[in-house]
Design a protein around this motif. Sequence first.
Motif, PDB file in Angstrom:
ATOM      1  N   ALA A  10       0.840  -1.200   0.000  1.00  0.00           N
ATOM      2  CA  ALA A  10       0.000   0.000   0.000  1.00  0.00           C
ATOM      3  C   ALA A  10       0.874   1.248   0.000  1.00  0.00           C
ATOM      4  N   ALA A  11       0.289   2.365  -0.398  1.00  0.00           N
ATOM      5  CA  ALA A  11       1.021   3.636  -0.448  1.00  0.00           C
ATOM      6  C   ALA A  11       1.494   4.065   0.935  1.00  0.00           C
ATOM      7  N   THR A  12       0.850   3.585   1.979  1.00  0.00           N
ATOM      8  CA  THR A  12       1.230   3.955   3.346  1.00  0.00           C
ATOM      9  C   THR A  12       2.236   2.996   3.966  1.00  0.00           C
ATOM     10  N   ALA A  13       2.556   1.904   3.270  1.00  0.00           N
ATOM     11  CA  ALA A  13       3.512   0.919   3.797  1.00  0.00           C
ATOM     12  C   ALA A  13       4.943   1.448   3.706  1.00  0.00           C
ATOM     13  N   ALA A  19       6.164  -1.376  -5.190  1.00  0.00           N
ATOM     14  CA  ALA A  19       5.005  -1.628  -6.051  1.00  0.00           C
ATOM     15  C   ALA A  19       5.418  -1.590  -7.522  1.00  0.00           C
ATOM     16  N   ARG A  20       4.675  -2.306  -8.353  1.00  0.00           N
ATOM     17  CA  ARG A  20       4.963  -2.354  -9.789  1.00  0.00           C
ATOM     18  C   ARG A  20       4.550  -1.060 -10.478  1.00  0.00           C
ATOM     19  N   ALA A  21       5.308  -0.709 -11.497  1.00  0.00           N
ATOM     20  CA  ALA A  21       4.964   0.459 -12.321  1.00  0.00           C
ATOM     21  C   ALA A  21       3.861   0.057 -13.294  1.00  0.00           C
ATOM     22  N   VAL A  22       2.801   0.862 -13.351  1.00  0.00           N
ATOM     23  CA  VAL A  22       1.708   0.604 -14.291  1.00  0.00           C
ATOM     24  C   VAL A  22       1.763   1.557 -15.480  1.00  0.00           C
ATOM     25  N   ALA A  23       2.491   2.647 -15.333  1.00  0.00           N
ATOM     26  CA  ALA A  23       2.731   3.587 -16.434  1.00  0.00           C
ATOM     27  C   ALA A  23       4.114   4.179 -16.222  1.00  0.00           C
ATOM     28  N   SER A  24       4.882   4.235 -17.281  1.00  0.00           N
ATOM     29  CA  SER A  24       6.244   4.741 -17.178  1.00  0.00           C
ATOM     30  C   SER A  24       6.492   5.768 -18.270  1.00  0.00           C
ATOM     31  N   HIS A  25       7.041   6.896 -17.872  1.00  0.00           N
ATOM     32  CA  HIS A  25       7.381   7.966 -18.818  1.00  0.00           C
ATOM     33  C   HIS A  25       8.816   8.419 -18.563  1.00  0.00           C
ATOM     34  N   PRO A  26       9.797   7.588 -18.942  1.00  0.00           N
ATOM     35  CA  PRO A  26      11.194   7.923 -18.659  1.00  0.00           C
ATOM     36  C   PRO A  26      11.636   9.226 -19.334  1.00  0.00           C
ATOM     37  N   GLU A  27      11.020   9.557 -20.459  1.00  0.00           N
ATOM     38  CA  GLU A  27      11.384  10.811 -21.125  1.00  0.00           C
ATOM     39  C   GLU A  27      10.975  12.026 -20.303  1.00  0.00           C
ATOM     40  N   GLN A  28      10.013  11.836 -19.397  1.00  0.00           N
ATOM     41  CA  GLN A  28       9.574  12.911 -18.505  1.00  0.00           C
ATOM     42  C   GLN A  28      10.092  12.709 -17.084  1.00  0.00           C
ATOM     43  N   GLY A  29      10.663  11.537 -16.821  1.00  0.00           N
ATOM     44  CA  GLY A  29      11.290  11.298 -15.527  1.00  0.00           C
ATOM     45  C   GLY A  29      10.369  10.809 -14.421  1.00  0.00           C
ATOM     46  N   TRP A  30       9.253  10.154 -14.767  1.00  0.00           N
ATOM     47  CA  TRP A  30       8.361   9.662 -13.720  1.00  0.00           C
ATOM     48  C   TRP A  30       7.666   8.375 -14.127  1.00  0.00           C
ATOM     49  N   SER A  31       7.177   7.654 -13.099  1.00  0.00           N
ATOM     50  CA  SER A  31       6.393   6.432 -13.282  1.00  0.00           C
ATOM     51  C   SER A  31       5.245   6.441 -12.293  1.00  0.00           C
ATOM     52  N   GLY A  36      -0.672   3.884  -6.610  1.00  0.00           N
ATOM     53  CA  GLY A  36      -1.071   5.282  -6.783  1.00  0.00           C
ATOM     54  C   GLY A  36       0.030   6.301  -6.572  1.00  0.00           C
ATOM     55  N   ILE A  37       1.224   5.861  -6.276  1.00  0.00           N
ATOM     56  CA  ILE A  37       2.350   6.775  -6.059  1.00  0.00           C
ATOM     57  C   ILE A  37       2.973   7.138  -7.402  1.00  0.00           C
ATOM     58  N   VAL A  38       3.303   8.418  -7.557  1.00  0.00           N
ATOM     59  CA  VAL A  38       4.084   8.859  -8.711  1.00  0.00           C
ATOM     60  C   VAL A  38       5.531   8.931  -8.236  1.00  0.00           C
ATOM     61  N   GLY A  43      14.293  10.189  -7.266  1.00  0.00           N
ATOM     62  CA  GLY A  43      14.023   9.574  -5.974  1.00  0.00           C
ATOM     63  C   GLY A  43      12.868  10.200  -5.231  1.00  0.00           C
ATOM     64  N   GLY A  44      12.346  11.308  -5.707  1.00  0.00           N
ATOM     65  CA  GLY A  44      11.191  11.933  -5.071  1.00  0.00           C
ATOM     66  C   GLY A  44       9.916  11.173  -5.385  1.00  0.00           C
ATOM     67  N   GLU A  45       8.899  11.395  -4.561  1.00  0.00           N
ATOM     68  CA  GLU A  45       7.617  10.724  -4.743  1.00  0.00           C
ATOM     69  C   GLU A  45       6.468  11.670  -4.438  1.00  0.00           C
ATOM     70  N   LEU A  46       5.357  11.443  -5.119  1.00  0.00           N
ATOM     71  CA  LEU A  46       4.102  12.121  -4.834  1.00  0.00           C
ATOM     72  C   LEU A  46       3.122  11.038  -4.419  1.00  0.00           C
ATOM     73  N   LEU A  47       2.689  11.079  -3.152  1.00  0.00           N
ATOM     74  CA  LEU A  47       1.789  10.062  -2.626  1.00  0.00           C
ATOM     75  C   LEU A  47       0.351  10.388  -3.010  1.00  0.00           C
TER      76      LEU A  47
END
Length: 64
Positions: A10-13, A19-31, A36-38, A43-47
């Motif tokens: 879970a996002a709170t764990a 967790a597995r990536a369900v969408a990846s945009h390496p050209e933009q630098g995020w997954s 539900g975490i970006v 190394g930063g994250e948006l919960l």
Amino acid sequence: MCNHQPPCPAATATDHDAARAVASHPEQGWSLLCNGIVAFEDGGELLPSGEVIGPFTRALVNAA
């Protein structure tokens, strides 16, 4: 949100970044992770709650 077996953490764990990536945009630098975490390449994250975990915060938490 997760249909994987075993389910992703879970996002709170503490191991939420395993967790597995369900969408990846390496050209933009995020997954988008299954919980539900970006995750950003620096190394930063948006919960899902809107909380931001900066790359330096993660380094300090992981070092402790």
